[in-house]
Enzyme design. Structure first.
Site, short mmCIF file in Angstrom:
data_model
loop_
_atom_site.label_atom_id
_atom_site.label_comp_id
_atom_site.label_asym_id
_atom_site.label_seq_id
_atom_site.Cartn_x
_atom_site.Cartn_y
_atom_site.Cartn_z
N GLY A 1 -5.55 11.42 3.19
CA GLY A 1 -6.60 10.30 3.28
C GLY A 1 -6.35 9.41 2.21
O GLY A 1 -7.54 8.62 2.31
N TYR B 1 -1.33 2.25 10.71
CA TYR B 1 -1.97 1.14 10.69
C TYR B 1 -2.76 0.80 12.15
O TYR B 1 -3.90 0.43 12.05
CB TYR B 1 -0.93 0.05 10.47
CG TYR B 1 -0.63 -0.17 9.07
CD1 TYR B 1 -1.32 0.16 7.95
CD2 TYR B 1 0.89 -0.38 8.90
CE1 TYR B 1 -0.86 0.08 6.71
CE2 TYR B 1 1.35 -0.25 7.57
CZ TYR B 1 0.47 -0.14 6.47
OH TYR B 1 0.90 0.06 5.22
N ILE C 1 0.77 -1.10 -0.08
CA ILE C 1 0.02 0.06 -0.08
C ILE C 1 1.09 1.13 0.02
O ILE C 1 1.61 1.37 0.82
CB ILE C 1 -1.07 0.15 1.33
CG1 ILE C 1 -1.79 1.42 1.23
CG2 ILE C 1 -0.31 -0.33 2.46
CD1 ILE C 1 -3.04 1.29 2.11
N TYR C 2 0.95 2.02 -1.13
CA TYR C 2 1.74 3.14 -1.26
C TYR C 2 1.23 4.12 -1.78
O TYR C 2 0.30 4.27 -2.73
CB TYR C 2 2.91 2.66 -2.05
CG TYR C 2 4.06 1.76 -1.35
CD1 TYR C 2 4.82 2.47 -0.50
CD2 TYR C 2 3.95 0.52 -1.83
CE1 TYR C 2 5.63 1.52 0.31
CE2 TYR C 2 4.81 -0.37 -1.03
CZ TYR C 2 5.68 0.12 -0.20
OH TYR C 2 6.68 -0.69 0.46
N GLY D 1 -4.33 7.00 2.04
CA GLY D 1 -4.19 5.56 2.55
C GLY D 1 -5.36 5.16 3.50
O GLY D 1 -5.72 3.65 3.21
N LYS D 2 -6.19 5.98 4.03
CA LYS D 2 -7.31 5.58 4.72
C LYS D 2 -8.33 4.97 3.84
O LYS D 2 -9.17 3.78 4.08
CB LYS D 2 -7.88 6.68 5.79
CG LYS D 2 -9.14 6.22 6.17
CD LYS D 2 -9.73 7.56 7.09
CE LYS D 2 -10.97 7.21 7.82
NZ LYS D 2 -11.46 8.15 8.40
#
Length: 170
Positions: free
Chosen positions: A104, A140, A94-95, A106-107
């Site tokens: 936001g 995380y 996840i990048y 990544g969320k």
């Protein structure tokens, strides 16, 4: 924001964004030789082609309107890199590109990962994160993941330690 499932025609874009985002995230904490060797191995045409052709692994590009801002890769059993639990989904990558971090994205990808897992009957999502990546670990944990263990990770010639984090599907 939206995710688009990748296919083999996206091979070069996956390699490019993968190399760039990985380098941006980790180059300051690793030697030039270690980074170079890892990037050449992890983002080779052969390796990414094989991953794209695995029916249990899926890459997704994250777009904001027409702008590519990041990507993620998920693995179902038995394509998982470590735990290989038929009831879980691995979030292997996840990048978000550095210029878009903290906005936001990544969320959004975590929420989509949880939905993918739930839609496919999984009871949990797990991931590995380098023990020295404190900002990712904090992120995380804010997203509901808990540390459940450790595993080793080969980066070039070095053996590094990853924390394994897991979140149950609600």
């Amino acid at each position: 924001m939206n995710l688009r499932l990748c296919n083999i025609s996206d091979l070069n874009r996956i390699i490019n964004i993968g190399r760039r985002t990985y380098y941006d995230t980790f180059h300051q904490l690793n030697t030039r030789d270690t980074m170079s060797q890892y990037l050449d191995e992890a983002f080779s045409v052969e390796k990414i082609s094989k991953e794209l052709n695995n029916p249990k692994s899926f890459f997704y590009f994250l777009y904001d309107k027409e702008l590519l801002v990041g990507y993620m890769k998920v693995n179902f059993y038995p394509a998982q890199s470590d735990i290989n639990d038929p009831e879980s989904l691995e979030l292997e990558r996840i990048y978000v590109s550095k210029e878009f971090k903290g906005q936001g994205y990544g969320k959004f990808m975590i929420e989509k990962t949880m939905a993918i897992a739930k839609d496919n009957g999984c009871t949990k999502v797990w991931l590995g994160v380098w023990e020295k990546n404190s900002s990712a670990i904090s992120f995380y944990q804010r997203m509901g993941f808990e540390i459940i263990g450790r595993h080793t990770f080969r980066m070039g010639e070095e053996i590094q330690n990853d924390l394994v984090l897991q979140r149950m599907i609600l």
